[in-house]
Design a protein around this motif. Structure first.
Motif, mmCIF file in Angstrom:
data_model
loop_
_atom_site.group_PDB
_atom_site.id
_atom_site.type_symbol
_atom_site.label_atom_id
_atom_site.label_comp_id
_atom_site.label_asym_id
_atom_site.label_seq_id
_atom_site.Cartn_x
_atom_site.Cartn_y
_atom_site.Cartn_z
ATOM 1 N N ARG A 165 5.519 -28.366 -11.843
ATOM 2 C CA ARG A 165 4.552 -27.266 -11.956
ATOM 3 C C ARG A 165 3.732 -27.382 -13.227
ATOM 4 N NH1 ARG A 165 8.849 -24.158 -9.741
ATOM 5 N NH2 ARG A 165 9.493 -23.544 -11.833
ATOM 6 N N HIS A 166 4.399 -27.778 -14.312
ATOM 7 C CA HIS A 166 3.678 -27.945 -15.577
ATOM 8 C C HIS A 166 2.631 -29.050 -15.451
ATOM 9 C CE1 HIS A 166 2.976 -27.989 -19.894
ATOM 10 N NE2 HIS A 166 3.130 -29.302 -19.870
ATOM 11 N N GLU A 168 1.147 -30.015 -12.681
ATOM 12 C CA GLU A 168 0.075 -29.511 -11.819
ATOM 13 C C GLU A 168 -0.857 -28.577 -12.593
ATOM 14 O OE1 GLU A 168 2.041 -27.678 -8.587
ATOM 15 O OE2 GLU A 168 2.720 -29.563 -7.677
ATOM 16 N N GLN A 169 -0.271 -27.718 -13.445
ATOM 17 C CA GLN A 169 -1.094 -26.805 -14.230
ATOM 18 C C GLN A 169 -1.963 -27.564 -15.223
ATOM 19 O OE1 GLN A 169 1.802 -24.152 -15.903
ATOM 20 N NE2 GLN A 169 2.025 -22.955 -14.024
ATOM 21 N N ALA A 173 -5.967 -27.578 -15.261
ATOM 22 C CA ALA A 173 -6.743 -27.249 -16.460
ATOM 23 C C ALA A 173 -7.808 -28.306 -16.733
ATOM 24 C CB ALA A 173 -5.811 -27.111 -17.662
#
Length: 373
Positions: A165-166, A168-169, A173
């Motif tokens: 998830r990190h 993907e974030q 960004a």
């Protein structure tokens, strides 16, 4: 499989836990008073359980439904056969199966089935006459071993999902920043490049008839080019603070050079910095559209403020009534995104009188950063 879940450190940790629990099971079986044949069968069952558990620990059997079902079935046989055929039982005998159920069965059903394994072993031990105390030890040890093997797997899975998830974030960004950069370049530099084009064209026409005016226009071209360079640097910084009042004055002068009559009404007074900057950038893009996409002879610019909203209206003639008011990926779409970032709205229509009208509305107290997307 995530990078974290399949890392050598995680693999070693799982195998160490499995080896330690296997050693406990083997030592308990060797210490138990049972015939040699029965003891050999129990050791073979524990070895089979450990191998199958290792497959699940390494996720080798968690990606295939058929293999997953086969592993659980064989583990079930290895768990219950010694109990049913030879009456052999040892503390923790259902731990491997309980852990496997938790690992491969989805949802709340996993806990219900795992609890059923523990309870069934407790009941079977009582039925074989092992006594309440020994049956309780078998069940509690099975539960403890099952949770001990399940916990590190679930923890590393959760860490792997958080890592994904990190990532993907972070990727999202980057995409957002690229979109911001593209929109700001489009909105800010389009206006400057149109101004440079108009002034250079005017200077070319005046070169022979009025060299002095031509020179003045060329100096304006140089000044506008320097402003465009400054715009690029500020776009790269992620923030652009420009004034609506200054942009209205600049737009009026630019339209006049293009022989477009301009009517301006400014009834908004001092605006918050964020609102001022957003509306100024929107005006730039709208004036660019007037110059690029119409044969306008007149343009009307109106800015008004009420207690709750600030509105910017830009209308121009010289547009066919069948003109499209929306183009995917175009300037108006960029402006709509920019306004949405600060809670504003944008509408565009071609009216019956042949005027193209764009209305931008934003809350007077909007306080989101201009570069937010």
């Amino acid at each position: 499989m995530t990078a974290q879940d399949g890392s050598p450190e995680v693999t070693r940790l799982r195998l160490v836990i499995l080896a330690a629990l296997l050693a406990v099971q083997v030592s308990v079986i060797l210490a138990a008073p049972m015939p040699a044949g029965q003891q050999t069968g129990c050791l073979a069952a524990v070895a089979a359980l450990a191998v199958l558990q290792g497959m699940l620990f390494l996720r080798a059997a968690r990606n295939s439904g058929l293999l997953r079902t086969g592993v659980l079935a064989v583990q079930g046989l290895a768990t219950y056969l010694p109990l049913l055929t030879a009456g052999a039982a040892w503390p923790g005998m259902g731990g491997f199966l309980a852990a496997s159920v938790l690992l491969v069965v989805p949802g709340p059903a996993a806990w219900a089935l795992s609890g059923t394994v523990v309870v069934s072993l407790f009941a079977a031990a009582l039925a074989l006459g092992t006594g309440l105390r020994d049956a309780n030890v078998i069940a509690v040890a099975s539960l403890a071993i099952g949770l001990t093997m399940f916990a590190p797997c679930r923890l590393t899975d959760a860490l792997g999902q958080a890592h994904s998830r990190h990532a993907e974030q972070a990727q999202l960004a980057v995409v957002r920043e690229r979109l911001r950069f593209a929109r700001d370049l489009h909105d800010l530099l389009g206006y400057s490049l149109n101004a440079i084009t108009l002034r250079a064209e005017l200077a070319r026409r005046l070169m022979t008839s009025d060299p002095v005016s031509a020179g003045n226009e060329l100096r304006e071209v140089v000044a506008t080019s320097r402003e465009a360079c400054a715009d690029v640097r500020q776009v790269a910084d992620g923030y652009r603070n420009i004034s609506l009042a200054q942009e209205v004055a600049s737009a009026a002068a630019l339209l006049a050079r293009a022989d477009i009559a301009v009517s301006v009404e400014m009834n908004c007074g001092m605006l918050p910095d964020k609102v001022d900057s957003v509306l100024a950038m929107i005006l730039r893009e709208l004036i660019t559209n007037v110059l690029r996409h119409s044969s306008a002879r007149n343009c009307w610019i109106t800015a008004e403020q009420t207690d709750e909203h600030v509105t910017l209206s830009v209308a121009n003639d010289g547009v066919p009534r069948t003109a499209a008011v929306h183009r995917h990926g175009g300037g108006l779409e960029n402006l709509a995104f920019r306004l949405e970032a600060v809670g504003g709205t944008l509408s565009a229509t071609v009216r019956d009188n042949g005027r193209f009208h764009v209305l931008a509305a934003i809350a007077s107290g909007a306080d989101a950063p201009v570069g937010v997307r």
